[in-house]
Design a protein around this motif. Structure first.
Motif, PDB file in Angstrom:
ATOM      1  N   VAL A 124     -14.529 -11.323  -6.393  1.00 45.15           N
ATOM      2  CA  VAL A 124     -13.148 -11.082  -6.794  1.00 45.15           C
ATOM      3  C   VAL A 124     -12.245 -11.381  -5.612  1.00 45.15           C
ATOM      4  O   VAL A 124     -12.536 -10.996  -4.486  1.00 45.15           O
ATOM      5  CB  VAL A 124     -12.960  -9.611  -7.243  1.00 45.15           C
ATOM      6  CG1 VAL A 124     -11.504  -9.317  -7.522  1.00 45.15           C
ATOM      7  CG2 VAL A 124     -13.817  -9.311  -8.447  1.00 45.15           C
ATOM      8  N   THR A 125     -11.167 -12.084  -5.881  1.00 41.18           N
ATOM      9  CA  THR A 125     -10.183 -12.409  -4.855  1.00 41.18           C
ATOM     10  C   THR A 125      -8.876 -11.706  -5.200  1.00 41.18           C
ATOM     11  O   THR A 125      -8.393 -11.816  -6.326  1.00 41.18           O
ATOM     12  CB  THR A 125      -9.932 -13.937  -4.798  1.00 41.18           C
ATOM     13  OG1 THR A 125     -11.177 -14.596  -4.590  1.00 41.18           O
ATOM     14  CG2 THR A 125      -8.960 -14.292  -3.707  1.00 41.18           C
ATOM     15  N   ILE A 126      -8.305 -11.020  -4.227  1.00 37.52           N
ATOM     16  CA  ILE A 126      -7.009 -10.354  -4.403  1.00 37.52           C
ATOM     17  C   ILE A 126      -6.042 -11.011  -3.430  1.00 37.52           C
ATOM     18  O   ILE A 126      -6.334 -11.142  -2.249  1.00 37.52           O
ATOM     19  CB  ILE A 126      -7.112  -8.844  -4.118  1.00 37.52           C
ATOM     20  CG1 ILE A 126      -8.093  -8.209  -5.099  1.00 37.52           C
ATOM     21  CG2 ILE A 126      -5.732  -8.192  -4.194  1.00 37.52           C
ATOM     22  CD1 ILE A 126      -8.427  -6.770  -4.795  1.00 37.52           C
ATOM     23  N   ARG A 127      -4.900 -11.438  -3.967  1.00 34.10           N
ATOM     24  CA  ARG A 127      -3.911 -12.102  -3.121  1.00 34.10           C
ATOM     25  C   ARG A 127      -2.522 -11.983  -3.731  1.00 34.10           C
ATOM     26  O   ARG A 127      -2.365 -11.569  -4.872  1.00 34.10           O
ATOM     27  CB  ARG A 127      -4.285 -13.563  -2.905  1.00 34.10           C
ATOM     28  CG  ARG A 127      -4.270 -14.394  -4.164  1.00 34.10           C
ATOM     29  CD  ARG A 127      -4.440 -15.865  -3.844  1.00 34.10           C
ATOM     30  NE  ARG A 127      -4.622 -16.662  -5.041  1.00 34.10           N
ATOM     31  CZ  ARG A 127      -3.660 -17.018  -5.879  1.00 34.10           C
ATOM     32  NH1 ARG A 127      -2.419 -16.617  -5.672  1.00 34.10           N
ATOM     33  NH2 ARG A 127      -3.925 -17.760  -6.932  1.00 34.10           N
ATOM     34  N   VAL A 128      -1.521 -12.391  -2.950  1.00 32.29           N
ATOM     35  CA  VAL A 128      -0.138 -12.403  -3.416  1.00 32.29           C
ATOM     36  C   VAL A 128       0.012 -13.516  -4.452  1.00 32.29           C
ATOM     37  O   VAL A 128      -0.523 -14.613  -4.290  1.00 32.29           O
ATOM     38  CB  VAL A 128       0.833 -12.615  -2.236  1.00 32.29           C
ATOM     39  CG1 VAL A 128       2.259 -12.807  -2.723  1.00 32.29           C
ATOM     40  CG2 VAL A 128       0.754 -11.443  -1.273  1.00 32.29           C
ATOM     41  N   MET A 129       0.734 -13.227  -5.517  1.00 33.78           N
ATOM     42  CA  MET A 129       0.958 -14.181  -6.595  1.00 33.78           C
ATOM     43  C   MET A 129       1.825 -15.341  -6.114  1.00 33.78           C
ATOM     44  O   MET A 129       2.769 -15.143  -5.344  1.00 33.78           O
ATOM     45  CB  MET A 129       1.649 -13.461  -7.745  1.00 33.78           C
ATOM     46  CG  MET A 129       1.805 -14.262  -8.978  1.00 33.78           C
ATOM     47  SD  MET A 129       2.474 -13.187 -10.275  1.00 33.78           S
ATOM     48  CE  MET A 129       3.616 -14.303 -11.000  1.00 33.78           C
ATOM     49  N   ASP A 136       5.895 -10.011  -1.903  1.00 40.16           N
ATOM     50  CA  ASP A 136       4.646  -9.584  -1.251  1.00 40.16           C
ATOM     51  C   ASP A 136       3.944  -8.456  -1.989  1.00 40.16           C
ATOM     52  O   ASP A 136       2.819  -8.109  -1.658  1.00 40.16           O
ATOM     53  CB  ASP A 136       4.900  -9.173   0.194  1.00 40.16           C
ATOM     54  CG  ASP A 136       5.201 -10.365   1.097  1.00 40.16           C
ATOM     55  OD1 ASP A 136       4.910 -11.516   0.690  1.00 40.16           O
ATOM     56  OD2 ASP A 136       5.722 -10.157   2.200  1.00 40.16           O
ATOM     57  N   LEU A 137       4.610  -7.886  -2.986  1.00 40.61           N
ATOM     58  CA  LEU A 137       3.990  -6.820  -3.782  1.00 40.61           C
ATOM     59  C   LEU A 137       3.571  -7.297  -5.165  1.00 40.61           C
ATOM     60  O   LEU A 137       3.138  -6.507  -5.991  1.00 40.61           O
ATOM     61  CB  LEU A 137       4.936  -5.619  -3.898  1.00 40.61           C
ATOM     62  CG  LEU A 137       5.308  -4.959  -2.572  1.00 40.61           C
ATOM     63  CD1 LEU A 137       6.264  -3.801  -2.814  1.00 40.61           C
ATOM     64  CD2 LEU A 137       4.071  -4.493  -1.828  1.00 40.61           C
ATOM     65  N   GLN A 138       3.683  -8.590  -5.413  1.00 38.95           N
ATOM     66  CA  GLN A 138       3.193  -9.177  -6.667  1.00 38.95           C
ATOM     67  C   GLN A 138       1.771  -9.654  -6.391  1.00 38.95           C
ATOM     68  O   GLN A 138       1.549 -10.698  -5.794  1.00 38.95           O
ATOM     69  CB  GLN A 138       4.071 -10.342  -7.108  1.00 38.95           C
ATOM     70  CG  GLN A 138       5.455  -9.911  -7.501  1.00 38.95           C
ATOM     71  CD  GLN A 138       6.316 -11.087  -7.866  1.00 38.95           C
ATOM     72  OE1 GLN A 138       6.212 -12.153  -7.289  1.00 38.95           O
ATOM     73  NE2 GLN A 138       7.182 -10.895  -8.840  1.00 38.95           N
ATOM     74  N   ILE A 139       0.812  -8.872  -6.819  1.00 44.33           N
ATOM     75  CA  ILE A 139      -0.591  -9.103  -6.480  1.00 44.33           C
ATOM     76  C   ILE A 139      -1.354  -9.562  -7.719  1.00 44.33           C
ATOM     77  O   ILE A 139      -1.148  -9.041  -8.812  1.00 44.33           O
ATOM     78  CB  ILE A 139      -1.236  -7.786  -5.973  1.00 44.33           C
ATOM     79  CG1 ILE A 139      -0.407  -7.182  -4.837  1.00 44.33           C
ATOM     80  CG2 ILE A 139      -2.673  -8.017  -5.557  1.00 44.33           C
ATOM     81  CD1 ILE A 139      -0.308  -8.013  -3.600  1.00 44.33           C
ATOM     82  N   ILE A 140      -2.228 -10.549  -7.534  1.00 46.25           N
ATOM     83  CA  ILE A 140      -3.134 -10.919  -8.619  1.00 46.25           C
ATOM     84  C   ILE A 140      -4.570 -10.733  -8.140  1.00 46.25           C
ATOM     85  O   ILE A 140      -4.864 -10.753  -6.948  1.00 46.25           O
ATOM     86  CB  ILE A 140      -2.924 -12.358  -9.123  1.00 46.25           C
ATOM     87  CG1 ILE A 140      -3.292 -13.380  -8.062  1.00 46.25           C
ATOM     88  CG2 ILE A 140      -1.519 -12.566  -9.627  1.00 46.25           C
ATOM     89  CD1 ILE A 140      -3.468 -14.761  -8.618  1.00 46.25           C
ATOM     90  N   CYS A 141      -5.419 -10.552  -9.087  1.00 43.30           N
ATOM     91  CA  CYS A 141      -6.843 -10.392  -8.833  1.00 43.30           C
ATOM     92  C   CYS A 141      -7.569 -11.437  -9.662  1.00 43.30           C
ATOM     93  O   CYS A 141      -7.437 -11.450 -10.881  1.00 43.30           O
ATOM     94  CB  CYS A 141      -7.263  -8.975  -9.236  1.00 43.30           C
ATOM     95  SG  CYS A 141      -9.008  -8.677  -9.061  1.00 43.30           S
TER      96      CYS A 141
END
Length: 68
Positions: A4-9, A49-54
């Motif tokens: 799983v990768t979590i990063r900024v959208m 910076d708070l728009q996160i996707i997984c």
């Protein structure tokens, strides 16, 4: 185990996120809006910076998590 990768959208993620957003609208439980906003409207009132996707290698679309 699935990676799983979590990063900024990013703007390129918007088509998949828009689809998820529209699916939420279709339930009648996610928002009072009747259509998904444009990418510009969506990001206008949010801190980027708070728009996160997984992303999971096993899923076609990302999961999203956003803070205002």
């Amino acid at each position: 185990m699935t990676e799983v990768t979590i990063r900024v959208m990013k703007a390129g993620d918007w088509p998949a996120v828009e689809w998820i957003y529209a699916e939420g609208i279709a339930t009648g439980n996610a928002t009072f809006q009747d259509k998904a906003p444009s990418w510009k409207e969506f990001g206008g009132g949010r801190i980027r910076d708070l728009q996160i996707i997984c992303r999971s290698a096993r899923r076609r679309f990302p999961s999203t998590f956003m803070l205002r």
